[in-house]
Design a protein around this motif. Structure first.
Motif, PDB file in Angstrom:
ATOM      1  N   SER A 110     -45.269  -2.569  -0.837  1.00 38.19           N
ATOM      2  CA  SER A 110     -44.152  -1.246  -1.067  1.00 38.19           C
ATOM      3  C   SER A 110     -44.769  -0.621   0.276  1.00 38.19           C
ATOM      4  O   SER A 110     -45.769   0.315   0.326  1.00 38.19           O
ATOM      5  CB  SER A 110     -44.523  -0.301  -1.943  1.00 38.19           C
ATOM      6  OG  SER A 110     -46.280  -0.319  -2.277  1.00 38.19           O
ATOM      7  N   VAL A 111     -43.933   0.326   0.636  1.00 36.91           N
ATOM      8  CA  VAL A 111     -43.423   1.484   1.739  1.00 36.91           C
ATOM      9  C   VAL A 111     -43.051   2.754   1.841  1.00 36.91           C
ATOM     10  O   VAL A 111     -41.428   2.254   1.126  1.00 36.91           O
ATOM     11  CB  VAL A 111     -43.275   0.817   3.209  1.00 36.91           C
ATOM     12  CG1 VAL A 111     -43.644   1.696   4.738  1.00 36.91           C
ATOM     13  CG2 VAL A 111     -44.099  -0.502   3.573  1.00 36.91           C
ATOM     14  N   ALA A 112     -43.729   3.783   1.479  1.00 33.36           N
ATOM     15  CA  ALA A 112     -43.057   5.224   1.778  1.00 33.36           C
ATOM     16  C   ALA A 112     -42.420   4.873   2.562  1.00 33.36           C
ATOM     17  O   ALA A 112     -42.081   4.869   3.688  1.00 33.36           O
ATOM     18  CB  ALA A 112     -44.474   5.755   1.907  1.00 33.36           C
ATOM     19  N   PRO A 113     -40.620   5.996   1.828  1.00 34.35           N
ATOM     20  CA  PRO A 113     -39.829   6.026   3.136  1.00 34.35           C
ATOM     21  C   PRO A 113     -40.774   7.199   3.948  1.00 34.35           C
ATOM     22  O   PRO A 113     -41.002   8.423   3.497  1.00 34.35           O
ATOM     23  CB  PRO A 113     -38.386   6.670   2.157  1.00 34.35           C
ATOM     24  CG  PRO A 113     -39.489   7.032   1.260  1.00 34.35           C
ATOM     25  CD  PRO A 113     -40.562   6.452   0.852  1.00 34.35           C
ATOM     26  N   PRO A 114     -40.409   7.366   5.381  1.00 33.41           N
ATOM     27  CA  PRO A 114     -40.306   7.915   5.978  1.00 33.41           C
ATOM     28  C   PRO A 114     -39.784   9.677   5.737  1.00 33.41           C
ATOM     29  O   PRO A 114     -38.537   9.702   5.171  1.00 33.41           O
ATOM     30  CB  PRO A 114     -39.967   7.726   7.834  1.00 33.41           C
ATOM     31  CG  PRO A 114     -38.550   6.676   6.996  1.00 33.41           C
ATOM     32  CD  PRO A 114     -39.167   5.910   5.650  1.00 33.41           C
ATOM     33  N   ALA A 116     -38.397  13.183   5.594  1.00 37.26           N
ATOM     34  CA  ALA A 116     -36.972  14.134   6.301  1.00 37.26           C
ATOM     35  C   ALA A 116     -37.011  15.236   7.650  1.00 37.26           C
ATOM     36  O   ALA A 116     -38.238  15.549   7.528  1.00 37.26           O
ATOM     37  CB  ALA A 116     -35.902  13.882   5.279  1.00 37.26           C
ATOM     38  N   ASP A 119     -37.615  18.365   5.106  1.00 37.14           N
ATOM     39  CA  ASP A 119     -38.171  18.129   4.053  1.00 37.14           C
ATOM     40  C   ASP A 119     -40.477  18.969   4.471  1.00 37.14           C
ATOM     41  O   ASP A 119     -39.731  19.064   5.062  1.00 37.14           O
ATOM     42  CB  ASP A 119     -39.041  16.628   4.035  1.00 37.14           C
ATOM     43  CG  ASP A 119     -39.495  16.532   2.446  1.00 37.14           C
ATOM     44  OD1 ASP A 119     -39.559  17.678   1.996  1.00 37.14           O
ATOM     45  OD2 ASP A 119     -39.948  15.592   2.678  1.00 37.14           O
ATOM     46  N   SER A 122     -43.039  17.341   6.346  1.00 37.67           N
ATOM     47  CA  SER A 122     -43.245  16.317   6.875  1.00 37.67           C
ATOM     48  C   SER A 122     -44.169  16.507   7.934  1.00 37.67           C
ATOM     49  O   SER A 122     -45.085  15.237   8.166  1.00 37.67           O
ATOM     50  CB  SER A 122     -42.396  16.822   8.305  1.00 37.67           C
ATOM     51  OG  SER A 122     -43.108  18.077   7.867  1.00 37.67           O
ATOM     52  N   ALA A 126     -48.022  10.517   2.473  1.00 36.24           N
ATOM     53  CA  ALA A 126     -48.170   9.411   1.398  1.00 36.24           C
ATOM     54  C   ALA A 126     -48.932   9.917   0.210  1.00 36.24           C
ATOM     55  O   ALA A 126     -49.252   9.947  -0.584  1.00 36.24           O
ATOM     56  CB  ALA A 126     -48.217   8.117   0.878  1.00 36.24           C
TER      57      ALA A 126
END
Length: 158
Positions: A110-114, A116, A119, A122, A126
């Motif tokens: 599982s990889v955290a989404p980059p 935005a 955001d 940013s 994680a």
């Protein structure tokens, strides 16, 4: 009869027991003085070896504690070596540490989404720790320069 006369009579009675021609003996004789000097010198001579003995006993206790700690480490390393001799343990470690999978298995990571671009998080990864875009000393000197220019600028008149 007063007090003085009773004392004088007692002194007279003691006088008849004394041997004529002998003076009263001093409280400390030369033998007693020599004995005291010998005892004091013996004490002075034995203080340093006794202190050394006590210090060495402390060092021996420290070395024994270190040896016991080293013995415990050796036992722990022997147990770890015995675990690594077990093929099942090696497989479990390969799966956990290296993310290996057996044939027929589908591994998932599982990889955290980059984040935005707009955001607010940013600048955080994680784990929630802020990321440093540049070295800390660069930020530090920028803040020093900003403080210096703020003091040098003339105050604005409304």
């Amino acid at each position: 009869m007063g007090r003085g006369t009773g004392m004088r009579r007692r002194g007279d009675q003691m006088a008849k027991w004394r041997i004529p021609g002998l003076a009263a003996r001093p409280r400390f004789t030369s033998r007693a003085t020599v004995l005291v000097l010998v005892l004091c010198s013996l004490v002075a001579i034995l203080v340093y070896p006794a202190r050394q003995y006590i210090a060495q006993r402390g060092e021996i206790a420290d070395q024994r504690a270190k040896a016991e700690h080293a013995r415990q480490q050796v036992d722990e390393l022997r147990r770890a070596r015995a675990r690594w001799q077990d093929p099942e343990y090696v497989k479990a470690q390969a799966r956990e540490r290296l993310h290996y999978a057996l044939p027929g298995e589908t591994p998932f990571v599982s990889v955290a989404p980059p984040p935005a671009p707009g955001d607010k998080q940013s600048a955080a990864d994680a784990t929630g720790h802020p990321k440093a875009a540049r070295p800390w000393y660069s930020s530090f000197w920028d803040s020093v320069d900003a403080a210096d220019t703020a003091l040098a600028a003339p105050p604005a008149v409304p």
